[in-house]
Design a protein around this motif. Structure first.
Motif, mmCIF file in Angstrom:
data_model
loop_
_atom_site.group_PDB
_atom_site.id
_atom_site.type_symbol
_atom_site.label_atom_id
_atom_site.label_comp_id
_atom_site.label_asym_id
_atom_site.label_seq_id
_atom_site.Cartn_x
_atom_site.Cartn_y
_atom_site.Cartn_z
ATOM 1 N N SER A 74 0.000 10.811 -11.480
ATOM 2 C CA SER A 74 -1.419 10.388 -12.093
ATOM 3 C C SER A 74 -2.447 11.961 -12.495
ATOM 4 O O SER A 74 -2.526 12.489 -13.800
ATOM 5 C CB SER A 74 -2.279 9.838 -11.431
ATOM 6 N N ARG A 75 -1.951 12.710 -10.972
ATOM 7 C CA ARG A 75 -2.654 14.451 -11.825
ATOM 8 C C ARG A 75 -1.737 15.317 -12.633
ATOM 9 O O ARG A 75 -1.603 15.818 -13.434
ATOM 10 C CB ARG A 75 -2.405 14.553 -10.327
ATOM 11 N N LEU A 76 -0.222 14.736 -12.231
ATOM 12 C CA LEU A 76 1.076 15.295 -13.255
ATOM 13 C C LEU A 76 0.514 14.543 -14.485
ATOM 14 O O LEU A 76 0.758 16.009 -15.682
ATOM 15 C CB LEU A 76 2.166 15.162 -12.595
ATOM 16 N N THR A 77 0.497 13.886 -15.166
ATOM 17 C CA THR A 77 0.099 13.080 -16.878
ATOM 18 C C THR A 77 -1.195 13.410 -17.129
ATOM 19 O O THR A 77 -0.973 13.167 -17.761
ATOM 20 C CB THR A 77 0.821 11.816 -16.256
ATOM 21 N N GLY A 78 -2.195 13.530 -15.796
ATOM 22 C CA GLY A 78 -2.883 13.298 -16.528
ATOM 23 C C GLY A 78 -3.860 11.767 -16.718
ATOM 24 O O GLY A 78 -4.920 11.359 -17.243
ATOM 25 N N ASP A 79 -3.032 10.750 -16.414
ATOM 26 C CA ASP A 79 -3.353 9.636 -16.840
ATOM 27 C C ASP A 79 -3.653 8.270 -15.395
ATOM 28 O O ASP A 79 -3.465 8.834 -14.661
ATOM 29 C CB ASP A 79 -1.962 8.924 -17.333
ATOM 30 N N ASP A 80 -4.789 8.534 -15.360
ATOM 31 C CA ASP A 80 -5.693 8.051 -14.115
ATOM 32 C C ASP A 80 -4.745 6.424 -13.670
ATOM 33 O O ASP A 80 -5.275 5.639 -12.555
ATOM 34 C CB ASP A 80 -7.430 8.120 -13.631
ATOM 35 N N LYS A 81 -4.297 5.874 -14.541
ATOM 36 C CA LYS A 81 -4.103 4.229 -14.160
ATOM 37 C C LYS A 81 -3.489 4.092 -13.020
ATOM 38 O O LYS A 81 -3.250 2.497 -12.700
ATOM 39 C CB LYS A 81 -3.327 3.640 -15.503
ATOM 40 N N TYR A 82 -2.012 4.853 -12.473
ATOM 41 C CA TYR A 82 -1.186 4.479 -11.903
ATOM 42 C C TYR A 82 -2.106 4.982 -10.282
ATOM 43 O O TYR A 82 -2.136 4.199 -9.510
ATOM 44 C CB TYR A 82 0.297 6.650 -11.417
ATOM 45 N N TRP A 83 -3.086 6.212 -10.408
ATOM 46 C CA TRP A 83 -3.575 6.541 -9.269
ATOM 47 C C TRP A 83 -4.926 5.241 -9.032
ATOM 48 O O TRP A 83 -4.812 4.446 -8.044
ATOM 49 C CB TRP A 83 -3.963 7.614 -8.427
ATOM 50 N N SER A 84 -5.014 4.824 -9.806
ATOM 51 C CA SER A 84 -6.816 3.951 -9.101
ATOM 52 C C SER A 84 -5.982 2.526 -9.451
ATOM 53 O O SER A 84 -6.710 1.296 -8.198
ATOM 54 C CB SER A 84 -7.233 3.844 -11.313
ATOM 55 N N ARG A 85 -4.559 2.296 -9.803
ATOM 56 C CA ARG A 85 -4.050 0.752 -9.101
ATOM 57 C C ARG A 85 -3.746 0.739 -7.787
ATOM 58 O O ARG A 85 -3.614 -0.002 -6.833
ATOM 59 C CB ARG A 85 -3.130 0.427 -10.496
ATOM 60 N N ALA A 86 -3.077 1.952 -7.379
ATOM 61 C CA ALA A 86 -2.452 1.882 -5.939
ATOM 62 C C ALA A 86 -3.783 1.961 -4.898
ATOM 63 O O ALA A 86 -3.475 1.474 -4.092
ATOM 64 C CB ALA A 86 -1.482 3.371 -6.052
ATOM 65 N N GLY A 89 1.300 -1.094 -0.276
ATOM 66 C CA GLY A 89 0.196 0.195 0.552
ATOM 67 C C GLY A 89 0.841 0.656 -0.062
ATOM 68 O O GLY A 89 0.088 2.693 0.084
ATOM 69 N N THR A 90 2.043 1.542 0.035
ATOM 70 C CA THR A 90 3.325 2.655 0.124
ATOM 71 C C THR A 90 3.588 3.068 -1.516
ATOM 72 O O THR A 90 4.434 2.819 -2.613
ATOM 73 C CB THR A 90 4.109 2.496 1.009
ATOM 74 N N ASN A 91 2.273 2.914 -2.072
ATOM 75 C CA ASN A 91 2.240 4.139 -3.435
ATOM 76 C C ASN A 91 1.025 5.103 -4.172
ATOM 77 O O ASN A 91 1.846 5.742 -4.580
ATOM 78 C CB ASN A 91 2.342 2.933 -4.367
ATOM 79 N N LEU A 92 0.065 5.158 -2.640
ATOM 80 C CA LEU A 92 -1.125 5.985 -2.783
ATOM 81 C C LEU A 92 0.117 7.250 -3.687
ATOM 82 O O LEU A 92 -0.967 8.010 -3.863
ATOM 83 C CB LEU A 92 -1.745 5.904 -2.219
ATOM 84 N N ALA A 93 0.516 8.159 -2.748
ATOM 85 C CA ALA A 93 1.584 9.356 -2.453
ATOM 86 C C ALA A 93 1.945 9.666 -4.282
ATOM 87 O O ALA A 93 1.681 10.665 -5.043
ATOM 88 C CB ALA A 93 2.030 9.855 -1.180
ATOM 89 N N GLU A 94 2.418 8.767 -4.452
ATOM 90 C CA GLU A 94 3.185 8.612 -5.335
ATOM 91 C C GLU A 94 3.105 8.704 -6.777
ATOM 92 O O GLU A 94 2.878 9.285 -7.409
ATOM 93 C CB GLU A 94 4.890 8.182 -5.961
#
Length: 450
Positions: free
Chosen positions: A184-196, A174-179
């Motif tokens: 995702s916020r900087l790139t506009g691609d939600d895939k990183y946030w949604s996976r985390a 679970g230590t990936n939510l922040a990064e």
């Protein structure tokens, strides 16, 4: 060991300290002592061995990521060492390779390298750093996408995408939510946030009826492999931290509610107060039955987290218990048993968690107590672990003359000196009102660029 009450009752007087400006300069000078030692002996390598002048590959033997450079980048920027910032960022842009044929630990890559590149970009605005960060994160995603439970495997090969390590502790899941959320916020691609987020929710869904979590899960079957609730000790520590951090960075009510629910359970079933101390016991996650009394230095971060999460009174108590241990040994041992007083691990690996709590609680309260104890922490390191080539780990802190090892962990450049500097420097590049740091001390919100 001294009693907790003695340390807690010691009056806090500003006169006990040099001026903030003098301490800030001292901290900056000590950071530069380490940085110059690294540059002389191990530039471009992951970590330096400051006693022998050797080098250490942290992630995979025969492969370097310039870990200490990535770790140091936002610290250099906060300290306004702009020539060094350019030197570090230039090296990263020219030499950092996120596609090497090596199996790496996903957790460590996320908090150290993804976080370091993100913070470097947020501080400097250099777009290549964000591009490298995105490529690296993409190479980590197979650990998530190949898991049948959406909880990531522990290891992934950055070149091939092969995954391994099906049994994983909570912190690594679970230590990936922040990064990933910031990416995702900087790139506009939600895939990183949604996976985390799905990974963290999958863990939380497996809590017991008491609201407690175990220690390790099989990410293929989804079953617990260790049902001990050992918070705030590793290897679960930063799982709880990132529920809170994610809720703050992204104003996420679901994470905020989960943090509160799980924290309430820890406080109800694990908090103990033996002989004036405040500690956390280990219990069975299903029954709450006591299983152990071990305290890890890595768990000392929890004082700051409790304070930030709204449990300030308990946060102060827990911090003061750790301060008593610091004042007993000058440098904190890695682990001990609070019931017997026995030291389980007499090493000190230049850990930053205690002084992380110092910063957090000082920002919350403004109390000089936290500056005083943080300064004693600095003097303990300086008097015992400083060598000609920088700072090194200790193999035994219980001897009158501490027996030293030979390694400067990369996180020293990211954490210890940064926390101290922010306490004393009134750093103009840090927004003290809104600033947020990751578990690895990376500046993910609050960089003040002009």
């Amino acid at each position: 060991m001294a009693t907790a009450g003695a340390a807690a009752s010691r009056p806090a007087r500003a006169a006990d300290l040099p001026t903030d400006a003098a301490i800030a300069k001292e901290v900056r000078d000590e950071f530069l002592h380490c940085w110059e030692g690294y540059k002389r002996a191990a530039w471009g390598y992951d970590e330096v061995r400051p006693v022998s002048g050797g080098r250490h590959d942290f992630f995979a033997g025969g492969h370097t990521f310039g870990l200490s450079i990535v770790e140091a980048l936002d610290t250099l920027w906060l300290m306004e060492l702009d020539d060094e910032v350019k030197l570090a960022a230039d090296w990263i842009e020219a030499h950092f390779d996120p596609t090497v044929d090596a199996e790496v630990q996903v957790f460590e890559v996320v908090i150290r390298l993804v976080g370091g590149l993100l913070a470097g970009y947020l501080c400097t605005g250099r777009p290549k750093l964000l591009s490298l960060c995105r490529t690296l994160a993409d190479r980590l995603l197979p650990a998530f996408t190949k898991s049948p439970t959406e909880m990531p495997y522990r290891y992934v090969n950055l070149r091939t995408g092969a995954v391994s390590g099906a049994t994983s502790p909570l912190a690594e899941i679970g230590t990936n939510l922040a990064e990933f959320g910031v990416l995702s916020r900087l790139t506009g691609d939600d895939k990183y946030w949604s996976r985390a987020k799905r990974a963290s929710l999958a863990v939380a869904a497996r809590r017991s009826s008491l609201g407690l979590l175990g220690t390790t899960l099989n990410v293929e079957s989804g079953r617990w492999t260790d049902t001990t609730s050992c918070a705030p000790n590793p290897p679960v520590d930063s799982f709880y931290e990132y529920l809170w951090l994610g809720s703050q960075l992204f104003d996420d009510q679901e994470l905020r509610d989960l943090y509160r629910l799980l924290t309430n359970a820890v406080l109800k079933y694990q908090l103990v107060r033996p002989n004036g101390y405040t500690y956390f016991r280990q219990v069975d996650y299903a029954s709450g039955k006591a299983l152990g009394h071990a305290q890890s230095e890595l768990g000392s971060f929890y004082a700051g987290l409790l304070g930030k999460g709204g449990d300030l009174s308990t946060a102060r108590e827990y911090y003061r218990s750790w301060t008593t241990t610091l004042d007993t040994f000058r440098v904190l041992p890695e682990a001990f048993d609070y019931e017997s007083g026995k030291i389980h691990n007499a090493r000190n690996d230049l850990r930053p968690e205690y002084v992380n709590s110092s910063l957090d609680l000082w920002r919350l309260t403004g109390d000089v107590e936290f500056k005083q104890s943080a300064y004693r922490y600095l003097q303990g390191l300086k008097s015992n672990l400083r060598v000609a080539g920088g700072y090194t780990v200790a193999e035994d802190v219980t001897t009158s003359r501490m027996r030293l090892g030979d390694l400067t962990p990369g996180y020293l450049f990211a954490e210890n000196f940064k926390y101290l500097y922010l306490m004393f420097a009134a750093a103009p590049r840090f927004d003290y009102r809104t600033g947020l740091l990751s578990t690895e001390g990376k500046l993910l919100r609050g960089a003040v660029r002009t």
